[in-house]
Design a protein around this motif. Structure first.
Motif, PDB file in Angstrom:
ATOM      1  N   ASP A   1      24.468  80.089  34.990  1.00 27.93           N
ATOM      2  CA  ASP A   1      24.703  79.119  36.056  1.00 27.93           C
ATOM      3  C   ASP A   1      25.106  77.780  35.447  1.00 27.93           C
ATOM      4  O   ASP A   1      24.292  77.090  34.842  1.00 27.93           O
ATOM      5  CB  ASP A   1      23.424  78.960  36.898  1.00 27.93           C
ATOM      6  CG  ASP A   1      23.682  78.128  38.150  1.00 27.93           C
ATOM      7  OD1 ASP A   1      24.574  77.270  38.138  1.00 27.93           O
ATOM      8  OD2 ASP A   1      22.969  78.354  39.139  1.00 27.93           O
TER       9      ASP A   1
ATOM     10  N   LYS B   1      23.332  74.517  37.125  1.00 23.75           N
ATOM     11  CA  LYS B   1      21.927  74.375  36.745  1.00 23.75           C
ATOM     12  C   LYS B   1      21.809  73.882  35.308  1.00 23.75           C
ATOM     13  O   LYS B   1      20.963  73.064  34.974  1.00 23.75           O
ATOM     14  CB  LYS B   1      21.229  75.728  36.850  1.00 23.75           C
ATOM     15  CG  LYS B   1      20.304  75.852  38.049  1.00 23.75           C
ATOM     16  CD  LYS B   1      19.550  77.159  37.959  1.00 23.75           C
ATOM     17  CE  LYS B   1      18.473  77.219  39.033  1.00 23.75           C
ATOM     18  NZ  LYS B   1      17.803  78.518  39.045  1.00 23.75           N
ATOM     19  N   THR B   2      22.675  74.412  34.446  1.00 23.73           N
ATOM     20  CA  THR B   2      22.641  74.025  33.040  1.00 23.73           C
ATOM     21  C   THR B   2      22.866  72.531  32.883  1.00 23.73           C
ATOM     22  O   THR B   2      22.149  71.852  32.146  1.00 23.73           O
ATOM     23  CB  THR B   2      23.711  74.790  32.248  1.00 23.73           C
ATOM     24  OG1 THR B   2      23.563  76.178  32.524  1.00 23.73           O
ATOM     25  CG2 THR B   2      23.568  74.544  30.767  1.00 23.73           C
TER      26      THR B   2
ATOM     27  N   THR C   1      22.359  70.191  35.126  1.00 26.46           N
ATOM     28  CA  THR C   1      21.183  69.478  35.621  1.00 26.46           C
ATOM     29  C   THR C   1      20.094  69.452  34.553  1.00 26.46           C
ATOM     30  O   THR C   1      19.456  68.428  34.324  1.00 26.46           O
ATOM     31  CB  THR C   1      20.617  70.164  36.888  1.00 26.46           C
ATOM     32  OG1 THR C   1      21.659  70.834  37.559  1.00 26.46           O
ATOM     33  CG2 THR C   1      19.933  69.181  37.787  1.00 26.46           C
ATOM     34  N   GLY C   2      19.897  70.612  33.923  1.00 25.45           N
ATOM     35  CA  GLY C   2      18.869  70.711  32.887  1.00 25.45           C
ATOM     36  C   GLY C   2      19.145  69.788  31.715  1.00 25.45           C
ATOM     37  O   GLY C   2      18.269  69.059  31.260  1.00 25.45           O
ATOM     38  N   ILE C   3      20.386  69.814  31.232  1.00 22.53           N
ATOM     39  CA  ILE C   3      20.756  68.976  30.089  1.00 22.53           C
ATOM     40  C   ILE C   3      20.605  67.501  30.455  1.00 22.53           C
ATOM     41  O   ILE C   3      20.094  66.695  29.673  1.00 22.53           O
ATOM     42  CB  ILE C   3      22.197  69.292  29.619  1.00 22.53           C
ATOM     43  CG1 ILE C   3      22.224  70.693  28.994  1.00 22.53           C
ATOM     44  CG2 ILE C   3      22.685  68.257  28.610  1.00 22.53           C
ATOM     45  CD1 ILE C   3      23.595  71.162  28.562  1.00 22.53           C
TER      46      ILE C   3
ATOM     47  N   LYS D   1      18.585  66.255  32.751  1.00 20.18           N
ATOM     48  CA  LYS D   1      17.154  65.961  32.831  1.00 20.18           C
ATOM     49  C   LYS D   1      16.566  65.701  31.451  1.00 20.18           C
ATOM     50  O   LYS D   1      15.838  64.744  31.232  1.00 20.18           O
ATOM     51  CB  LYS D   1      16.419  67.147  33.463  1.00 20.18           C
ATOM     52  CG  LYS D   1      16.087  66.939  34.914  1.00 20.18           C
ATOM     53  CD  LYS D   1      15.159  68.039  35.392  1.00 20.18           C
ATOM     54  CE  LYS D   1      14.902  67.875  36.878  1.00 20.18           C
ATOM     55  NZ  LYS D   1      14.227  69.045  37.446  1.00 20.18           N
ATOM     56  N   GLY D   2      16.913  66.600  30.513  1.00 16.63           N
ATOM     57  CA  GLY D   2      16.422  66.457  29.154  1.00 16.63           C
ATOM     58  C   GLY D   2      16.880  65.150  28.517  1.00 16.63           C
ATOM     59  O   GLY D   2      16.102  64.446  27.884  1.00 16.63           O
TER      60      GLY D   2
ATOM     61  N   PHE E   1      14.686  67.939  23.647  1.00 14.30           N
ATOM     62  CA  PHE E   1      14.635  67.491  25.039  1.00 14.30           C
ATOM     63  C   PHE E   1      15.590  68.290  25.922  1.00 14.30           C
ATOM     64  O   PHE E   1      15.299  68.519  27.095  1.00 14.30           O
ATOM     65  CB  PHE E   1      14.899  65.996  25.139  1.00 14.30           C
ATOM     66  CG  PHE E   1      13.658  65.197  24.927  1.00 14.30           C
ATOM     67  CD1 PHE E   1      12.717  65.073  25.948  1.00 14.30           C
ATOM     68  CD2 PHE E   1      13.403  64.591  23.717  1.00 14.30           C
ATOM     69  CE1 PHE E   1      11.559  64.361  25.757  1.00 14.30           C
ATOM     70  CE2 PHE E   1      12.242  63.872  23.514  1.00 14.30           C
ATOM     71  CZ  PHE E   1      11.318  63.755  24.531  1.00 14.30           C
ATOM     72  N   ILE E   2      16.707  68.724  25.363  1.00 12.33           N
ATOM     73  CA  ILE E   2      17.615  69.571  26.147  1.00 12.33           C
ATOM     74  C   ILE E   2      16.931  70.900  26.468  1.00 12.33           C
ATOM     75  O   ILE E   2      16.976  71.388  27.589  1.00 12.33           O
ATOM     76  CB  ILE E   2      18.943  69.781  25.386  1.00 12.33           C
ATOM     77  CG1 ILE E   2      19.751  68.480  25.451  1.00 12.33           C
ATOM     78  CG2 ILE E   2      19.735  70.934  25.980  1.00 12.33           C
ATOM     79  CD1 ILE E   2      21.000  68.479  24.628  1.00 12.33           C
ATOM     80  N   LEU E   3      16.224  71.449  25.479  1.00 14.40           N
ATOM     81  CA  LEU E   3      15.472  72.686  25.715  1.00 14.40           C
ATOM     82  C   LEU E   3      14.453  72.488  26.840  1.00 14.40           C
ATOM     83  O   LEU E   3      14.302  73.334  27.723  1.00 14.40           O
ATOM     84  CB  LEU E   3      14.727  73.091  24.442  1.00 14.40           C
ATOM     85  CG  LEU E   3      15.327  74.181  23.582  1.00 14.40           C
ATOM     86  CD1 LEU E   3      14.388  74.484  22.414  1.00 14.40           C
ATOM     87  CD2 LEU E   3      15.553  75.441  24.390  1.00 14.40           C
ATOM     88  N   ILE E   4      13.758  71.357  26.787  1.00 17.33           N
ATOM     89  CA  ILE E   4      12.746  71.063  27.800  1.00 17.33           C
ATOM     90  C   ILE E   4      13.386  70.932  29.183  1.00 17.33           C
ATOM     91  O   ILE E   4      12.886  71.473  30.171  1.00 17.33           O
ATOM     92  CB  ILE E   4      11.981  69.777  27.435  1.00 17.33           C
ATOM     93  CG1 ILE E   4      11.132  70.010  26.182  1.00 17.33           C
ATOM     94  CG2 ILE E   4      11.098  69.317  28.595  1.00 17.33           C
ATOM     95  CD1 ILE E   4      10.623  68.755  25.530  1.00 17.33           C
ATOM     96  N   GLY E   5      14.515  70.250  29.251  1.00 15.73           N
ATOM     97  CA  GLY E   5      15.219  70.085  30.522  1.00 15.73           C
ATOM     98  C   GLY E   5      15.658  71.421  31.103  1.00 15.73           C
ATOM     99  O   GLY E   5      15.492  71.687  32.289  1.00 15.73           O
ATOM    100  N   LEU E   6      16.164  72.298  30.228  1.00 18.20           N
ATOM    101  CA  LEU E   6      16.596  73.617  30.686  1.00 18.20           C
ATOM    102  C   LEU E   6      15.421  74.426  31.229  1.00 18.20           C
ATOM    103  O   LEU E   6      15.513  75.052  32.284  1.00 18.20           O
ATOM    104  CB  LEU E   6      17.265  74.390  29.541  1.00 18.20           C
ATOM    105  CG  LEU E   6      18.686  73.981  29.192  1.00 18.20           C
ATOM    106  CD1 LEU E   6      19.193  74.822  28.025  1.00 18.20           C
ATOM    107  CD2 LEU E   6      19.620  74.148  30.382  1.00 18.20           C
TER     108      LEU E   6
ATOM    109  N   VAL F   1      14.483  73.384  34.681  1.00 17.95           N
ATOM    110  CA  VAL F   1      15.401  73.806  35.737  1.00 17.95           C
ATOM    111  C   VAL F   1      15.227  75.290  36.088  1.00 17.95           C
ATOM    112  O   VAL F   1      15.342  75.685  37.239  1.00 17.95           O
ATOM    113  CB  VAL F   1      16.862  73.543  35.304  1.00 17.95           C
ATOM    114  CG1 VAL F   1      17.833  74.115  36.314  1.00 17.95           C
ATOM    115  CG2 VAL F   1      17.094  72.052  35.158  1.00 17.95           C
ATOM    116  N   TRP F   2      14.917  76.090  35.068  1.00 16.95           N
ATOM    117  CA  TRP F   2      14.930  77.545  35.292  1.00 16.95           C
ATOM    118  C   TRP F   2      13.610  78.142  35.776  1.00 16.95           C
ATOM    119  O   TRP F   2      13.589  79.272  36.246  1.00 16.95           O
ATOM    120  CB  TRP F   2      15.378  78.269  34.014  1.00 16.95           C
ATOM    121  CG  TRP F   2      16.862  78.255  33.860  1.00 16.95           C
ATOM    122  CD1 TRP F   2      17.569  77.499  32.972  1.00 16.95           C
ATOM    123  CD2 TRP F   2      17.823  78.980  34.611  1.00 16.95           C
ATOM    124  NE1 TRP F   2      18.903  77.702  33.130  1.00 16.95           N
ATOM    125  CE2 TRP F   2      19.090  78.620  34.133  1.00 16.95           C
ATOM    126  CE3 TRP F   2      17.742  79.904  35.658  1.00 16.95           C
ATOM    127  CZ2 TRP F   2      20.278  79.145  34.644  1.00 16.95           C
ATOM    128  CZ3 TRP F   2      18.922  80.426  36.173  1.00 16.95           C
ATOM    129  CH2 TRP F   2      20.164  80.046  35.663  1.00 16.95           C
TER     130      TRP F   2
END
Lengths: 158, 177
Positions: free
Chosen positions: A19, A22-23, A25-27, A29-30, B56-61, B64-65
């Motif tokens: 997705d 979503k990816t 958004t995740g990146i 957020k991080g 932090f990118i790992l944490i963000g992912l 989300v999931w």
């Protein structure tokens, strides 16, 4: 560290395939979390740099190193129980301390008590669970943390 | 940006003071100042600045999931081993300090989670949160992290069982704050 980078890359690729939105958004957020925590990390690094410069290495090794014995553990357990340091800062700090000569068993006791016992956050905990339950939880966790810390220590000494 | 400035007043003060101190040290060739920067600060900083964004990118992912609501439905009083495993996964997916976990325990308790599972949640939150584990592996190594996780798990489950035995016939509730 290389392994972690590879894992992160694989996770990003897998996530992108699954997705794309979503990816991102995740990146995002991080990255936001990273920017928020960065000033705190840099200022802790500054303070640690100054303290480590002022404290002679031999002193740290003597009181917290391999041969430090009981005092090292007591110090680590007290510091860990009281201190309120987020893991994002505690682990880099622990990494530096290990390189400076603090032994793994002492670090283990510090980290476990830091994570499991919260004396400074006790007032907050009491609001949710009441005095009795909070005190029991922290006491049990204190001993639990010591046991975990000592056992980790055993694995490093043996 | 404003919010970051506001929350980090002291941190920025330290950073600015240190920058000035280092700049002056280099211009007048003050050895301790140069040494603090080069041998201490820079060597720590260099290592972290490459490494932290990845974590932090790992944490963000992860954030989300992982679907929290789905898990929360299955950790009630008769949930048994499945409940324990689910509650551990639930707390592993969280981030933040321990006092951030207390409001979640209130929600769990209200939704009917067992006393044991509430304390397992707190325990797992303290000890095996994924964001923390990534940091731990990075800075203290795999051996340390695996050892600590494997040793902590049985102990927090044991403590949760003790808490449940002790509180079963006493009044126990989680208050909303």
């Amino acid at each position: 560290m290389e392994i972690l980078t590879i894992i992160a890359l694989l996770a990003i690729i897998a996530s992108l395939i699954a997705d794309r939105r979503k990816t991102w958004t995740g990146i995002k957020k991080g990255s936001v979390m990273f920017v928020k925590i960065l000033p705190a990390i840099v200022s802790v690094l500054i303070l640690v740099s100054i303290i480590l410069y002022l404290l002679p290495n031999e002193l740290i090794v003597k009181y917290l190193g391999e041969g430090a014995g009981f005092t090292g553990y007591v110090f680590a357990a007290i510091a860990g129980s009281i201190a309120l340091i987020p893991g994002f800062i505690a682990y880099p700090l622990a990494g530096i301390l290990v390189k400076t000569g603090v032994s793994y068993p002492v670090i283990a006791v510090f980290i476990t008590t830091l994570m499991m016992v919260g004396i400074l956050t006790l007032p907050i905990e009491i609001k949710f669970f009441g005095v009795r339950v909070s005190l029991i939880r922290n006491t049990l966790y204190f001993f639990g943390a010591l046991i975990v810390g000592f056992l980790i220590g055993l694995f490093y000494i043996l | 940006m404003r919010e970051i400035l506001k929350k980090n007043c002291l941190n920025f003060l330290i950073i600015v003071a240190f920058t000035v101190f280092v700049a002056v040290s280099f211009s007048i060739d003050y050895y301790p100042g140069k040494s603090i920067f080069k041998e201490q600060f820079y060597s720590f900083f260099k290592e972290m600045i490459l490494f932290l964004p990845i974590m932090f990118i790992l944490i963000g992912l992860g954030d989300v999931w992982i679907n929290r609501e789905k898990v929360e439905k299955h950790i009630g009083k008769d949930s048994g081993l499945k409940g324990i495993i689910l509650v551990i996964f639930l707390s592993m997916a969280q981030a933040g300090p321990l006092y951030g976990a207390f409001p979640v325990t209130y929600l769990l308790w209200k939704k009917g989670a067992s006393i044991r599972n509430i304390f397992i949640y707190i325990g797992a939150f303290c000890t095996i949160k994924i964001p923390m584990i990534t940091f731990e592996i990075g800075f203290l190594g795999w051996k340390f992290s695996i050892l600590r996780t494997l040793l902590s798990l049985p102990i927090i489950i044991l403590i949760a069982i003790i808490m449940e035995k002790y509180l079963k016939n006493r009044k126990f509730e989680v208050h909303e704050v």
